[in-house]
Design an enzyme around this catalytic site. Structure first.
Site, PDB file in Angstrom:
ATOM      1  N   LEU A 206       1.405  -1.229   0.280  1.00 40.99           N
ATOM      2  CA  LEU A 206       0.335  -0.444   0.009  1.00 40.99           C
ATOM      3  C   LEU A 206       1.222   1.205   0.175  1.00 40.99           C
ATOM      4  CD1 LEU A 206      -2.929  -0.788   2.872  1.00 40.99           C
ATOM      5  CD2 LEU A 206      -2.742  -1.150   0.016  1.00 40.99           C
TER       6      LEU A 206
ATOM      7  N   ARG B 257       2.832  13.464   6.797  1.00 42.09           N
ATOM      8  CA  ARG B 257       3.401  13.960   7.929  1.00 42.09           C
ATOM      9  C   ARG B 257       4.926  13.921   7.525  1.00 42.09           C
ATOM     10  NH1 ARG B 257       0.840   9.381  11.166  1.00 42.09           N
ATOM     11  NH2 ARG B 257       0.213   8.633   9.359  1.00 42.09           N
TER      12      ARG B 257
ATOM     13  N   LYS C 196      38.338  14.285 -15.667  1.00 37.61           N
ATOM     14  CA  LYS C 196      36.526  14.224 -15.641  1.00 37.61           C
ATOM     15  C   LYS C 196      36.859  13.225 -17.314  1.00 37.61           C
ATOM     16  CE  LYS C 196      34.571  16.466 -18.732  1.00 37.61           C
ATOM     17  NZ  LYS C 196      34.094  17.655 -19.822  1.00 37.61           N
TER      18      LYS C 196
ATOM     19  N   ASN D 169      40.356  22.128 -22.559  1.00 33.24           N
ATOM     20  CA  ASN D 169      39.333  21.815 -23.581  1.00 33.24           C
ATOM     21  C   ASN D 169      38.547  21.924 -23.525  1.00 33.24           C
ATOM     22  OD1 ASN D 169      38.503  21.598 -20.579  1.00 33.24           O
ATOM     23  ND2 ASN D 169      37.420  19.385 -20.879  1.00 33.24           N
TER      24      ASN D 169
HETATM   25  C1  UD1 Z   1      -1.504   2.549  10.010  1.00 37.31           C
HETATM   26  C2  UD1 Z   1      -2.285   0.229  10.444  1.00 37.31           C
HETATM   27  C3  UD1 Z   1      -1.584   0.981  12.512  1.00 37.31           C
HETATM   28  C4  UD1 Z   1      -0.068   0.377  11.885  1.00 37.31           C
HETATM   29  C5  UD1 Z   1       0.701   1.254  11.646  1.00 37.31           C
HETATM   30  C6  UD1 Z   1       1.583   0.960  11.659  1.00 37.31           C
HETATM   31  C7  UD1 Z   1      -4.201   1.569   9.231  1.00 37.31           C
HETATM   32  C8  UD1 Z   1      -5.846   2.565   9.716  1.00 37.31           C
HETATM   33  N1  UD1 Z   1      -3.306   1.621  10.815  1.00 37.31           N
HETATM   34  O1  UD1 Z   1      -1.087   3.680  10.440  1.00 37.31           O
HETATM   35  O2  UD1 Z   1      -2.786   0.189  13.028  1.00 37.31           O
HETATM   36  O3  UD1 Z   1       0.033   0.153  13.988  1.00 37.31           O
HETATM   37  O4  UD1 Z   1       0.025   1.844  10.036  1.00 37.31           O
HETATM   38  O5  UD1 Z   1       3.051   1.558  10.603  1.00 37.31           O
HETATM   39  O6  UD1 Z   1      -4.052   0.673   8.385  1.00 37.31           O
HETATM   40  N2  UD1 Z   1      -2.005   4.229   2.335  1.00 37.31           N
HETATM   41  C9  UD1 Z   1      -2.703   4.179   0.828  1.00 37.31           C
HETATM   42  N3  UD1 Z   1      -4.041   4.537   1.328  1.00 37.31           N
HETATM   43  C10 UD1 Z   1      -4.825   5.219   1.965  1.00 37.31           C
HETATM   44  C11 UD1 Z   1      -4.205   5.444   2.993  1.00 37.31           C
HETATM   45  C12 UD1 Z   1      -2.733   4.639   3.160  1.00 37.31           C
HETATM   46  O7  UD1 Z   1      -2.911   3.094  -0.109  1.00 37.31           O
HETATM   47  O8  UD1 Z   1      -5.377   6.040   1.772  1.00 37.31           O
HETATM   48  C13 UD1 Z   1      -1.009   3.019   2.648  1.00 37.31           C
HETATM   49  C14 UD1 Z   1       0.880   4.378   2.812  1.00 37.31           C
HETATM   50  O9  UD1 Z   1       1.163   4.903   1.678  1.00 37.31           O
HETATM   51  C15 UD1 Z   1       1.331   3.888   3.899  1.00 37.31           C
HETATM   52  C16 UD1 Z   1       0.139   2.670   4.545  1.00 37.31           C
HETATM   53  O10 UD1 Z   1      -0.438   1.858   3.658  1.00 37.31           O
HETATM   54  O11 UD1 Z   1       2.407   3.293   2.992  1.00 37.31           O
HETATM   55  C17 UD1 Z   1      -0.021   2.804   5.924  1.00 37.31           C
HETATM   56  O12 UD1 Z   1      -0.922   4.497   5.736  1.00 37.31           O
HETATM   57  P1  UD1 Z   1      -0.490   5.002   6.932  1.00 37.31           P
HETATM   58  O13 UD1 Z   1      -1.087   6.549   6.759  1.00 37.31           O
HETATM   59  O14 UD1 Z   1       1.399   5.579   7.443  1.00 37.31           O
HETATM   60  O15 UD1 Z   1      -0.663   4.329   8.473  1.00 37.31           O
HETATM   61  P2  UD1 Z   1      -0.804   4.708   9.801  1.00 37.31           P
HETATM   62  O16 UD1 Z   1      -1.496   6.126  10.296  1.00 37.31           O
HETATM   63  O17 UD1 Z   1       1.209   4.487   9.713  1.00 37.31           O
HETATM   64 CA    CA Z   2       2.872   4.871   8.909  1.00 40.71          CA
END
Ligand code: UD1
Ligand code: CA
Length: 484
Positions: free
Chosen positions: A24, A31, A365, A400
């Protein structure tokens, strides 16, 4: 290859079972406060999502699919066409991201390994342990958890009195008591596809407006189905990077891991904390890396070299037994026994042959220096092809650039370039030719000839100067005027 002795690393999937991995990476990563998508921020020189992809190596997967958002399409350019991609049109949460993967996964899928793109320290062994538990337990969800005191922002794993997982609660929704839980969700799971797809579609929006993938755990438990978990050996390995403080922590941990790998493989690192080596770098046995050295990109260093103190090497190949003292080498090839420094700069597309010696303040170079070339003191060589055993006297410069074009210089084998020679390109200096100290050479010098003066005039070696002064058959040392 697995052996009987290491059967825990054996990946016991039957070929008939189709596994896919889904990474994902559709979130905005707000952030990070960055124009660059979060998962492309480098850790030890590679985008964090590339580390996640690398950790999948060795698994028998029918497909690796990355979910991207409209703002994270650059990830595709970085990872290339060896993977598949799905689009999440809007970042509506991790549950929604996995739903977007579904349509892209045409064909039969039995099981899914779901990972986040922001966990660069994840190791292949840990993923294997998770997958093996999922297969052996026949659970519908197997999740990877970890213990930590740094629980800020993470989902907590809620268990019942018997220790069974009952839910994952996101921090925003957690009660004060739940916030005390020190077991966190890593965001890495295995799912049984036949259970996952219909239930994923049933997810409802959380109070924050996102569809949480984590809500599936409670749904599974409520439907009476087993949820299994594996605890990672350290939290660090599953640490998600959400901001630049965590990015720096991941960077430090990954760099230490890279140094330890190299030290265990026979590389001496005098001062690990001041030595920065990218994950992609390879270094041979008995090479010693001195303090304050940075080695980056697709660099391969041979055996028995001494690198640093104070060297920077980027995307270069360094042969065995080289010595690179306080110098910068970029995009170049050094054959065996090359020595340089202090304070040389080898710029891209240079090739230094065996036993080339560069002393202080040499810049090269886009040039090829033949074997045994000696260039001891402050010289610039650009766009040049230099034969074997050529001596380049102190302060020699290839002029050069004529203000419009970069022009080439060719110097034949065994030529002797006197100190402070200005070689005005385009220029060809023959084999065994000599240029006098301080000469400005703007016309080609045939083999075995001598060029002296400003602008340089040609003479046969041993011929008297026009003014009758003795000259010419000067020893190379006298021509060079150089203190070696
Ligand atoms: C998520 C988990 C949390 C866990 C943590 C671990 C959920 C709701 N929460 O939180 O329980 O402890 O990871 O690091 O899953 N992403 C998408 N599409 C979206 C949102 C996110 O593809 O709409 C992807 C992001 O790019 C990322 C990953 O999912 O690679 C995790 O998303 P992030 O927003 O970092 O989740 P956390 O708040 O860290
Ligand atoms: Ca995360």
């Amino acid at each position: 290859m697995p052996t009987l002795g290491s059967c825990s690393f054996y990946f016991p999937l039957k070929v008939s079972m189709a596994w896919v991995a889904v990474i994902l990476a559709g979130g905005k990563g707000v952030r990070m406060r960055s124009r660059l998508p979060k998962v492309l921020h480098p850790v030890a020189g590679q985008p964090m999502v590339a580390h996640v992809v690398n950790a999948l190596e060795g698994l028998e997967l029918s497909r690796r699919l990355v979910v991207l958002g409209p703002q994270t399409q650059a990830v595709r350019e970085q990872l290339g066409d060896g993977l598949s991609y799905a689009l999440q049109p809007e970042p509506l949460g991790t549950g929604h991201a996995l739903l977007c993967a579904r349509d892209a996964l045409d064909g039969k899928v039995d099981s899914l390994l779901v990972l986040a793109g922001d966990v660069p320290l994840l190791r292949a062994e840990t993923i294997r342990a998770l997958v093996e538990r999922h297969v052996s337990s026949r659970a519908i969800i197997t999740m990877l958890t970890a213990r930590t005191q740094q629980t800020d922002g993470l989902g907590r794993v809620v268990r019942d009195g018997a220790g069974r997982v009952t839910a994952i609660v996101e921090e925003r929704e957690a009660t004060p008591a739940q916030r005390q839980i020190d077991e966190i969700n890593s965001g890495i799971y295995c799912f049984q596809a036949s259970w996952l797809w219909p239930n994923l579609a049933k997810l409802s929006k959380s109070p924050s407006g996102e569809f949480y993938l984590t809500d599936l755990v409670q749904m599974a438990v409520e439907s009476g189905q087993g949820v299994e978990s594996v605890e990672a050996s350290s939290f660090q390995e599953v640490m998600g990077v959400n901001n630049r403080i965590q990015l720096a922590q991941a960077e430090a941990a990954m760099r230490q891991r890279v140094r330890e790998r190299l030290m265990l493989s026979g590389v001496t690192i005098i001062d690990p904390l001041s030595t920065f080596i990218d994950a992609s770098v390879e270094i041979g046995e008995d090479t010693v890396i001195y303090p304050n050295t940075t080695i980056q990109g697709r660099t391969v260093i041979g055996e028995g070299c001494r690198i640093g103190p104070g060297s920077i090497i980027i995307d270069s190949q360094i042969g065995d037994d080289c010595r690179i003292l306080a110098s910068v080498v970029e995009g170049s090839v050094l054959e065996e026994h090359v020595e340089m420094g202090p304070f040389c700069h080898i710029r891209p597309e240079s090739h230094l042959g065996k036993r080339v010696h560069l002393g202080n303040f040499g810049e090269v170079k886009k040039s090829r220096l033949g074997p045994g070339v000696q260039m001891g003191h402050f010289s610039y060589i650009g766009d040049a092809q230099i034969g074997a055993n050529v001596n380049i006297g102190a302060g020699t410069i290839t002029c050069n650039y004529d203000g419009v074009r970069k022009n080439p210089t060719f110097i034949g084998d065994d030529a002797f370039i006197g100190s402070d020679s200005m070689l005005v390109a385009p220029l060809r200096i023959g084999a065994r030719a000599i240029t006098g100290a301080g000469s400005v050479v703007n016309k080609d010098v045939p083999d075995d000839m001598l060029a002296v003066g400003v602008p340089a005039r040609l003479r046969a070696k041993g011929q008297k100067a026009d003014d009758g002064q003795a000259s010419a058959e000067a020893t190379p040392e006298a021509q060079s005027g150089e203190d070696t």
